[in-house]
Design a protein around this motif. Structure first.
Motif, PDB file in Angstrom:
ATOM      1  N   PRO A 126       0.871  -1.163  -0.030  1.00 49.57           N
ATOM      2  CA  PRO A 126      -0.060   0.084   0.217  1.00 49.57           C
ATOM      3  C   PRO A 126       1.058   1.170  -0.145  1.00 49.57           C
ATOM      4  CG  PRO A 126       0.005  -0.878   2.195  1.00 49.57           C
ATOM      5  CD  PRO A 126       0.666  -2.032   1.193  1.00 49.57           C
ATOM      6  N   GLY A 127       0.260   2.489  -0.461  1.00 45.63           N
ATOM      7  CA  GLY A 127       1.204   3.706  -0.262  1.00 45.63           C
ATOM      8  C   GLY A 127       1.708   3.638  -1.919  1.00 45.63           C
ATOM      9  N   ASP A 128       2.354   4.939  -2.114  1.00 45.67           N
ATOM     10  CA  ASP A 128       2.669   5.469  -3.377  1.00 45.67           C
ATOM     11  C   ASP A 128       3.841   6.325  -3.084  1.00 45.67           C
ATOM     12  OD1 ASP A 128       3.090   6.389  -5.925  1.00 45.67           O
ATOM     13  OD2 ASP A 128       0.938   6.102  -6.599  1.00 45.67           O
ATOM     14  N   GLY A 151       9.496   2.950   4.242  1.00 49.96           N
ATOM     15  CA  GLY A 151       8.432   3.961   4.566  1.00 49.96           C
ATOM     16  C   GLY A 151       8.064   4.878   3.728  1.00 49.96           C
ATOM     17  N   ARG A 209       7.891   4.607   0.368  1.00 47.65           N
ATOM     18  CA  ARG A 209       7.494   3.767  -0.616  1.00 47.65           C
ATOM     19  C   ARG A 209       8.635   4.355  -1.788  1.00 47.65           C
ATOM     20  NH1 ARG A 209       5.742   1.474   2.845  1.00 47.65           N
ATOM     21  NH2 ARG A 209       3.584   1.489   3.483  1.00 47.65           N
TER      22      ARG A 209
END
Lengths: 526, 309
Positions: B32-34, B268, B270
């Motif tokens: 998750p995250g980008d 952390g 990404r």
């Protein structure tokens, strides 16, 4: 006699030489500083483009103006300024004889190109009210405003408005602040190893310190080594054992232990932020304002300050730090602990107490998600909040995320409650967290409201004077409070600890934060 | 024969490396995250986002992205860190020496001390020593690294003042991190060595050697040790992968840079190119360790190379 004179001369010379050596040794001493946890992870010393800066930045770059702890503004690279009556132009007189670390001159043209460099960056909002900059003469600039901006001096005093050398800025491009950082500040960047340490060396030509420092000449200390120590316990032990001289941002938990150390002194400054719990107003059951109001009344701010923070800091009852005039709202709107009333509100909303202490509505239990980021202090606070919500019959399930994932959760509108904190000593933080233009993140409350946005726009763009701005932001703040979008919890203090056997630190500390102006007065203790 | 065996093992690494590179490439997209979210200004338009996505080539087909990435990797081109805004190769080059030094010393420490302790406990049959060794091995296998690190700091740095609490300057700053990482390894290697030697001592050929009148020392060093070393080599080979990435917690507590710390920081934020480069380095270290272990075993035991060749 001749012998005696010679002896005296030799002795005198020896004393002078020893004195000089002694003084040189003192001047040559390096002071080690550990950043606070919130300052870790800066990727560049570029005030124009960076979204995260640390304290060392304030030693590399000077600003036009400085802000003192009492919120007053003091001249620095601008010796004076004048605002027209309609607020549509500001004229700044600049300090003469200032040079950047690359020996290029600081002048009106440098200011002009510096303001222009914010276009398209994360920090553009700081100068967005400035339409153009005119160079009147070499040491005078005029900011022509698109609209009055009573907050301009605050912005100019921000760490994000340190002034870089236009020459170096243009030459280095994206590498500015990474491979080199060139300002006019009292210290020059010697080395920067990301995630490890930054070494600053004294700017010997510096004679233009602001009046927030007693020492306006070159710094007393030859080099400052700023270290990134990710584990707070390790940083604390480094201070105890003399591995570092100064620890910025001591966790409240460590204060009592440090106070017992004979060689450690602690400076406490008023905090510049709060911890709070945003409520997602689009996620049931929090789409019901009664449930939101009840949630606010479940949190015992005073109890939390006493239990978790040993009485250090202050309870937060609204969204702004108490030193801001806009925090002075109608007392009835402040969020205060009242579990009995919270129970009544939940009853009114249709949530009745179940047999197992969790409220229910029909077959549905009052179970909600409570998010937080993976930092020790927030995790502990979240556990206490969970327990207090349980007291009013709300079962909160904690999920701990890393900082990147939690933002994604906010953006995906997957959250209900969260425990967060912010550091910002200006009322425009209300715009940041509650503007309908930033739903998800940073508007974690997912609040979109016509009247709210109108009050926001008025406060942000239609205030002509400082008094008007205060009144407008107070009105906006009060409206935000009336909608129960968050629960304010805690106002921490800024804690700085130093080894008193190795350095002396100015007391009292000037400025709203412990930064460049205080470092100028740090001296080695012999 | 051993060269042929080594060549065969190297050939086998090709499909393994390919599979690992695909997994590493894909795994960051499952997170998750980008990274673009970390770069975008708050309130940016979808057009701004699309521009950034295109700038970093994230708008291309995943298969195309993979082949561009792996092609660059073959040329030693790790790309530009999206959030950390530096060449990834520079970041790796900055952190790798710290990891190699710390991991290498910890490996050396755990191997030599572990094998020595394991051997002593296998040949000196004393109930007190035996109980001590069992306790030590149990402790070493179960004590969490961060807790041991803090304990060592309190004792050696705070109380005795012998070593610095944290940092990466000079040999003194290496002692406590090496002890912390090495402690678990010492216990593991000692346990394996001890069990292997005890098992070997029960073999028929040992009785025969005793009957032939060989001294205990000769039997131990010339016959038992090579026999018992096989499982020890396997364990040590598996720990080579640890040299690069196994010190994350210790790096955190001691405030040291390293590949593990870089990976955590990049995860952390990404920062895909950094995460991919770090994971690739760690995977390569594990593969290299396994290869070294296999070849070492084969060179020590002809049965292995004959069976597998």
């Amino acid at each position: 006699m001749r012998y005696s004179t010679k002896t005296q001369l030799l002795s005198g010379s020896a004393i002078v030489a020893a004195g000089l050596l002694f003084s040189a040794a003192a001047m040559a001493q390096n002071v080690s500083v550990a950043f606070s946890a919130s300052e870790l992870g800066a990727t560049a010393y570029n005030p124009v483009a960076a979204s995260t800066l640390n304290t060392a930045t304030s030693l590399i770059y000077d600003r036009l103006v400085e802000q003192d702890a009492d919120q007053s503004y003091h001249p620095h690279l601008a010796t004076s300024w004048e605002e027209t009556a309609d607020g549509m132009a500001w004229t700044f007189s600049l300090l003469e004889g200032v040079t950047f670390h690359d020996d290029t001159p600081f002048n009106a043209a440098a200011v002009q190109s510096w303001i222009a460099s914010y276009a398209g960056t994360e920090n553009e909002y700081l100068v967005e009210a400035i339409g153009s900059v005119d160079v009147i003469d070499d040491l005078t600039v005029r900011f022509n405003m698109d609209r009055p901006e009573p907050n301009l001096l605050y912005n100019l005093a921000s760490a994000f408005m340190g002034i870089p050398s236009p020459t170096a800025f243009a030459e280095l491009g994206d590498n500015f602040g990474v491979t080199a950082a060139v300002g006019t500040g009292p210290y020059e960047l010697q080395s920067f190893e990301i995630g490890l340490e930054t070494v600053l060396v004294r700017n010997e030509d510096y004679i233009w310190g602001s009046d927030l420092s007693e020492n306006t000449g070159p710094g007393h200390i030859e080099t400052f080594t700023f270290r990134e120590i990710p584990d707070q316990s390790t940083a604390f032990l480094e201070l105890r054992t003399g591995g570092i001289d100064l620890l910025l941002g001591v966790p409240t938990d460590f204060l009592q232990i440090l106070e017992a150390e004979a060689n450690i002194q602690i400076i406490q400054m008023p905090g510049v932020g709060i911890s709070y719990m945003p409520i997602n107003v689009t996620a049931p059951p929090f789409d019901n304002i009664l449930v939101r109001q009840a949630t606010g009344m479940a949190i015992d701010q005073e109890g939390i300050v006493a239990a978790i923070y040993n009485g250090v800091g202050a309870p937060a009852h609204n969204f702004l730090i108490s030193s801001l005039p806009e925090a002075d709202v109608d007392p009835d709107l402040n969020v205060t602990y009242n579990p009995a009333r919270a129970g009544e509100l939940l009853d009114e909303a249709g949530w009745v107490m179940g047999d197992d202490g969790v409220r229910v509505m029909g077959d549905e239990r009052l179970t909600v998600s409570l998010y937080t980021a993976n930092t020790t202090e927030l995790t502990r606070l979240t556990q206490v909040v969970q327990a207090q919500l349980g007291e009013i019959g709300m079962e909160a399930i904690i999920t701990v995320f890393d900082s990147s994932t939690i933002r994604d959760e906010y953006r995906n509108n997957a959250h209900q409650l969260a425990v967060r904190s912010y550091d910002w000593n200006n009322s425009d933080i209300l715009d940041w967290f509650f503007s309908g233009n930033r739903l998800g993140y940073p508007n974690v409350s997912m609040w979109e409201d016509e009247e709210g946005q109108r009050l926001n726009d008025v406060a942000m763009t239609e205030s002509s004077t400082s008094a008007e701005r205060i009144a407008n932001f107070t009105a906006y703040h009060e409206y935000v409070l009336s909608q129960h979008l968050f629960v304010p919890i805690y106002q921490p203090t800024q804690n700085i600890a130093f080894n008193a056997t190795s350095i002396s630190v100015p007391d009292p500390v000037r400025g709203s934060r412990f930064r460049g102006q205080s470092f100028m007065d740090i001296q080695v203790v012999e | 024969m051993i060269l042929r065996y080594t060549f065969q093992r190297l050939l086998m690494l090709i499909p393994v490396s390919f599979s690992i590179s695909v997994v590493i490439f894909m795994i960051v997209y499952l997170l998750p995250g980008d990274p673009i979210d970390n770069l975008l200004r708050v309130g940016s338009s979808p057009e701004d986002r699309a521009e950034l996505v295109a700038q970093y080539g994230l708008d291309r087909n995943l298969v195309v992205q993979y082949f561009v990435w792996i092609g660059n990797m073959f040329q030693g081109e790790f790309g530009q860190a999206i959030v950390l805004r530096r060449p990834v190769a520079d970041l790796v080059a900055q952190n790798l020496p710290y990891s190699l030094t710390l991991g290498g010393l910890a490996f050396l420490f755990s191997s030599t001390v572990g094998m020595t302790l394991g051997t002593i406990s296998a040949i000196v049959r004393h109930p007190v020593l035996d109980r001590f060794m069992r306790g030590f091995i149990l402790l070493g296998s179960t004590v969490p690294g961060f807790w041991l690190a803090l304990l060592l700091i309190l004792f050696f740095s705070v109380n005795l003042g012998w070593f610095p609490v944290s940092g990466a300057g000079g040999w003194k700053s290496l002692v406590l991190p090496v002890l912390t990482i090495g402690f678990g390894g010492v216990a593991l290697v000692a346990r394996v060595t001890r069990v292997a030697l005890l098992d070997a001592q029960r073999e028929d050929f040992v009785t025969l050697l005793h009957a032939k009148g060989l001294s205990s020392r000769t039997i131990l060093f010339r016959h038992l040790m090579p026999h018992a070393l096989l499982p020890v080599v396997t364990i040590l080979a598996l720990r080579i992968g640890w040299i690069l990435g196994g010190a994350v917690t210790v790096e955190f507590v001691f405030g040291r840079p390293g590949l593990g710390s870089l990976l955590i920081r990049a995860l952390g934020q990404r920062d895909y190119p950094v995460v991919q480069a770090c994971l690739l380095m760690l995977a390569l270290a594990v593969m290299l360790g396994t290869l070294i272990g296999d070849v070492a075993q084969a060179s020590m035991d002809p049965r292995i190379r004959e069976r597998k060749a």
